[in-house]
Write a protein that holds these residues in place. Sequence first.
Motif, PDB file in Angstrom:
ATOM      1  N   UNK A  27       8.473   2.588   1.343  1.00 26.45           N
ATOM      2  CA  UNK A  27       7.066   2.996   1.283  1.00 26.45           C
ATOM      3  C   UNK A  27       6.182   2.113   2.159  1.00 26.45           C
ATOM      4  N   UNK A  28       6.639   0.883   2.400  1.00 24.75           N
ATOM      5  CA  UNK A  28       5.876  -0.035   3.249  1.00 24.75           C
ATOM      6  C   UNK A  28       5.633   0.571   4.629  1.00 24.75           C
ATOM      7  N   UNK A  29       6.615   1.340   5.120  1.00 24.65           N
ATOM      8  CA  UNK A  29       6.477   1.947   6.449  1.00 24.65           C
ATOM      9  C   UNK A  29       5.937   3.376   6.388  1.00 24.65           C
ATOM     10  N   UNK A  30       5.606   3.834   5.188  1.00 25.73           N
ATOM     11  CA  UNK A  30       4.973   5.144   5.047  1.00 25.73           C
ATOM     12  C   UNK A  30       3.483   4.983   4.758  1.00 25.73           C
ATOM     13  N   UNK A  31       3.153   4.236   3.723  1.00 25.91           N
ATOM     14  CA  UNK A  31       1.747   4.063   3.360  1.00 25.91           C
ATOM     15  C   UNK A  31       1.278   2.631   3.392  1.00 25.91           C
ATOM     16  N   UNK A  32       2.005   1.778   4.082  1.00 29.34           N
ATOM     17  CA  UNK A  32       1.635   0.364   4.149  1.00 29.34           C
ATOM     18  C   UNK A  32       0.846   0.014   5.398  1.00 29.34           C
ATOM     19  N   UNK A  33       0.413  -1.234   5.464  1.00 31.16           N
ATOM     20  CA  UNK A  33      -0.429  -1.693   6.573  1.00 31.16           C
ATOM     21  C   UNK A  33       0.268  -1.599   7.923  1.00 31.16           C
ATOM     22  N   UNK A  34       1.576  -1.874   7.946  1.00 30.65           N
ATOM     23  CA  UNK A  34       2.316  -1.842   9.220  1.00 30.65           C
ATOM     24  C   UNK A  34       3.046  -0.524   9.421  1.00 30.65           C
ATOM     25  N   UNK A  35       2.738   0.465   8.578  1.00 36.23           N
ATOM     26  CA  UNK A  35       3.503   1.703   8.585  1.00 36.23           C
ATOM     27  C   UNK A  35       3.177   2.666   9.704  1.00 36.23           C
ATOM     28  N   UNK A  36       3.933   3.751   9.729  1.00 38.12           N
ATOM     29  CA  UNK A  36       3.838   4.721  10.810  1.00 38.12           C
ATOM     30  C   UNK A  36       2.533   5.529  10.764  1.00 38.12           C
ATOM     31  N   UNK A  37       1.999   5.785   9.569  1.00 36.79           N
ATOM     32  CA  UNK A  37       0.715   6.478   9.495  1.00 36.79           C
ATOM     33  C   UNK A  37      -0.384   5.637  10.132  1.00 36.79           C
ATOM     34  N   UNK A 104       1.451   8.004  -0.212  1.00 32.83           N
ATOM     35  CA  UNK A 104       0.675   7.097   0.623  1.00 32.83           C
ATOM     36  C   UNK A 104       0.340   5.824  -0.150  1.00 32.83           C
ATOM     37  N   UNK A 105       1.421   5.092  -0.430  1.00 36.13           N
ATOM     38  CA  UNK A 105       1.370   3.799  -1.099  1.00 36.13           C
ATOM     39  C   UNK A 105       2.234   2.832  -0.314  1.00 36.13           C
ATOM     40  N   UNK A 106       1.959   1.528  -0.497  1.00 39.92           N
ATOM     41  CA  UNK A 106       2.903   0.556   0.048  1.00 39.92           C
ATOM     42  C   UNK A 106       3.940   0.235  -1.029  1.00 39.92           C
ATOM     43  N   UNK A 107       4.815  -0.683  -0.750  1.00 37.13           N
ATOM     44  CA  UNK A 107       5.931  -0.961  -1.659  1.00 37.13           C
ATOM     45  C   UNK A 107       5.484  -1.582  -2.978  1.00 37.13           C
ATOM     46  N   UNK A 108       4.233  -2.065  -3.032  1.00 37.29           N
ATOM     47  CA  UNK A 108       3.698  -2.646  -4.265  1.00 37.29           C
ATOM     48  C   UNK A 108       2.810  -1.673  -5.028  1.00 37.29           C
ATOM     49  N   UNK A 109       2.620  -0.471  -4.483  1.00 38.18           N
ATOM     50  CA  UNK A 109       1.833   0.543  -5.174  1.00 38.18           C
ATOM     51  C   UNK A 109       0.383   0.623  -4.752  1.00 38.18           C
ATOM     52  N   UNK A 110      -0.017  -0.170  -3.750  1.00 36.32           N
ATOM     53  CA  UNK A 110      -1.401  -0.106  -3.260  1.00 36.32           C
ATOM     54  C   UNK A 110      -1.574   1.098  -2.340  1.00 36.32           C
ATOM     55  N   UNK A 111      -2.671   1.824  -2.525  1.00 37.34           N
ATOM     56  CA  UNK A 111      -2.913   3.040  -1.750  1.00 37.34           C
ATOM     57  C   UNK A 111      -3.247   2.718  -0.301  1.00 37.34           C
TER      58      UNK A 111
END
Length: 229
Positions: A27-37, A104-111
């Motif tokens: 999820x880090x690379x889906x909805x995280x700060x360094x992710x693809x979105x 659209x969350x990071x690996x810790x659950x932050x939106x």
Amino acid sequence: MFFHKKELIEKEVKIDEPNPRFAQLLLEQFGGATGELSAALQYWVQSFHTEDAGIRDMLQDIATEEFSHLEMIGKLIEVHTSNVDQTDAFKSTLFAVRGKGPHFLDSQGSAWTATYLNEGGSMVRDLRANIAAEAGARTTYESLIQLAPDQGTKETLVHLLTREISHTKMFMKALDSMDKLTEPFFGNIQPDSTVDIYYNLSTNGKDERGPWNSDENFRYIADPMKEKV
């Protein structure tokens, strides 16, 4: 205009067996700060900041590729959370509440938030921000690759990491075409007379010297308390 072709770009996603705990890391690379979105939206909006047709095309091409990478990460998360909703591994993850597949969350659950995007003010600034963004993504992918539970997942992530390196090179070449790859000055306001000064403000132990504070490149102020500029 966008069209969605129902196949993944360049690389098919295959895994050995689902692993929802690893999917949460993805999820880090889906909805995280360094992710693809984050990358896709950052580069897309930057493309409207330049009058250079070539750099605009490059930014839009890379942005579109990043959307395809978002799809690959989404597919990885989907297959790693399929048919495991009753397992303890699934119940111990964010998917227990959110349901399977990407969110659209990071690996810790932050939106995900638009504050992750770094753009505006200057194309030189934008391109340099992009190089930093690609470095952040590569670091995240390196960690994910080391933790990948199977070879198929690892191969997909290695491919995505490889493309981050390619994009970095493209951004560097674009800066070089503007003669700004190694030139720190950009903008219209001229700097003052301190622009070539290095202040030695670390006084414990031996004072280290290098290209960043050499007499060739800077006026080295060994003791700012005694030496007034």
